[in-house]
Design an enzyme around this catalytic site. Structure first.
Site, PDB file in Angstrom:
ATOM      1  N   SER A 117       0.660  -1.106   0.226  1.00 16.37           N
ATOM      2  CA  SER A 117       0.057  -0.104  -0.025  1.00 16.37           C
ATOM      3  C   SER A 117       1.094   1.173  -0.129  1.00 16.37           C
ATOM      4  CB  SER A 117      -1.390   0.383   1.341  1.00 16.37           C
ATOM      5  OG  SER A 117      -2.117  -0.863   0.532  1.00 16.37           O
ATOM      6  N   LYS A 120       0.079   3.734  -2.780  1.00 15.37           N
ATOM      7  CA  LYS A 120      -1.099   4.520  -2.703  1.00 15.37           C
ATOM      8  C   LYS A 120      -0.325   6.052  -2.705  1.00 15.37           C
ATOM      9  CE  LYS A 120      -3.717   0.950  -1.226  1.00 15.37           C
ATOM     10  NZ  LYS A 120      -4.275   0.647  -0.387  1.00 15.37           N
ATOM     11  N   SER A 177      -6.493   3.699   3.582  1.00 16.32           N
ATOM     12  CA  SER A 177      -5.784   2.346   2.535  1.00 16.32           C
ATOM     13  C   SER A 177      -7.161   2.132   1.795  1.00 16.32           C
ATOM     14  CB  SER A 177      -4.319   1.337   3.262  1.00 16.32           C
ATOM     15  OG  SER A 177      -3.738   1.403   2.598  1.00 16.32           O
TER      16      SER A 177
END
Length: 342
Positions: A117, A120, A177
């Site tokens: 993640s 991101k 997230s």
């Protein structure tokens, strides 16, 4: 007798002349060698702080168990770090002094990793730079949710048919997230996730992230989706210059306004702050961060901290464990930030 005297004087003159020539030659050779050495030092110096390199490199000097580093842009001692990256749980790590991008410590920083993640961060900065209005409305469709639950992706909590402001989606990407927020913002901006990923790879190329390639906006595992902690440090250093990104990255709690599916809005909490809990660093504070995890990537963390009034970023990746075990990515961050001395 006169001839012998002349010859004797001539011999002495020749000897003196030879001695003088040898002395001059020695001085000249010494000067040339020193000049050569200075040129080598200068060449190494300029190579290390080349404008084509995002970071200034630092020479390391090891004294006992302390690693002391000097910035090439300064002549005095800049930093000392009373720890070694070798003792961390994370196999890949890099610590940067944000103001001058000086690399203080690094451990396998150019080895390929899966970013999970931490991807991101790129999703958010590319979205910010391509949105015409961060308050414009985006409608989430059923298609945007396809495969996300099956992949066990993190979700922010929005629903199909919900109309959400773009800025709320960005907070949904960074804090909880939310994968559905990634897909929604990508399709809104570029028409499809695939087209948006092209923008992500273009930005990576612009920033000189030479060992990075993205295949999606969420960080879900893909063998062709990779980066390095050094490239991620380049990305975060760049993104933090954007006020909107910095505000999102450093937010602990955020509540959306009411929507057609959530009349009371949704409240997000930063996954990093949740895992950090009441812990913090001694001579400062951790200002913000983004966690990441997949089975292949391990526990990852990108964080921003202030220590003795100076800002630093730390990227760690690959720590063993999962969301339910000890959070070694958080533990490593505390260890490193607590070791910084000026």
């Amino acid at each position: 007798m006169v001839r012998k005297s002349i010859k004797k004087k001539s011999g002495i003159g020749v000897s003196v002349t030879l001695l003088i020539m040898v002395a001059i030659a020695t001085v000249i050779c010494s000067y040339i060698m020193n000049l050569g050495n200075r040129n080598i030092v200068k060449r190494e110096y300029y190579d290390e702080i080349s404008p084509y390199s995002f970071f200034s490199k630092i020479k390391y000097y090891i004294t006992g168990d302390r690693i002391i580093s000097f910035s090439p842009s300064k002549t005095k001692l800049d930093f000392s770090v009373s720890t070694s990256f070798e003792g961390l749980h994370s196999p890949n790590a890099i610590l940067i002094h944000l103001k001058d991008h000086a690399v203080i410590m690094e451990k396998k920083s150019e080895e390929r990793i899966y970013p999970a993640s931490l991807t991101k961060m790129m999703t958010v900065i590319v979205a910010i730079e391509n949105l015409h209005d961060i308050n414009e409305k985006v409608e989430l469709t059923n298609f945007m949710f396809q495969g996300l639950y099956e992949a066990n992706a993190s979700m922010a909590g929005f629903q199909p048919g919900e109309q959400v402001r773009a800025i709320d989606l960005l907070y949904g990407v960074m804090l909880p997230s939310g994968a559905e927020c990634c897909i929604a913002i990508a399709e809104h901006i570029a028409g499809s996730e695939r087209n948006f990923v092209k923008l992500m790879n273009q930005k990576a190329e612009e920033l000189g992230m030479k060992n990075t390639h993205f295949e999606n906006t969420t960080g879900l595992h893909n063998e062709k989706h990779y980066t390095t902690v050094k490239d991620l440090a380049v990305l975060l250093s760049y993104a933090l210059k954007n006020d909107t990104f910095r505000e999102i990255f450093t937010t602990f709690r955020y509540s959306t306004p009411p929507t057609n599916r959530h009349p009371d809005g949704i409240t997000f909490y930063s996954t990093m702050y949740e895992r950090l809990g009441d812990q913090n660093i001694i001579n400062g504070e951790i200002l913000g961060g983004k966690t990441g995890y997949t089975d292949k990537a391990g526990l990852c963390l990108a964080s921003l901290a202030k220590v003795d009034k100076q800002e630093y970023i730390l990227i760690t990746a690959g720590a063993k464990g999962n969301h339910h075990s000890e959070q070694y990515n958080i533990t490593d961050a505390l260890t490193v930030y607590n070791s910084i001395r000026r």
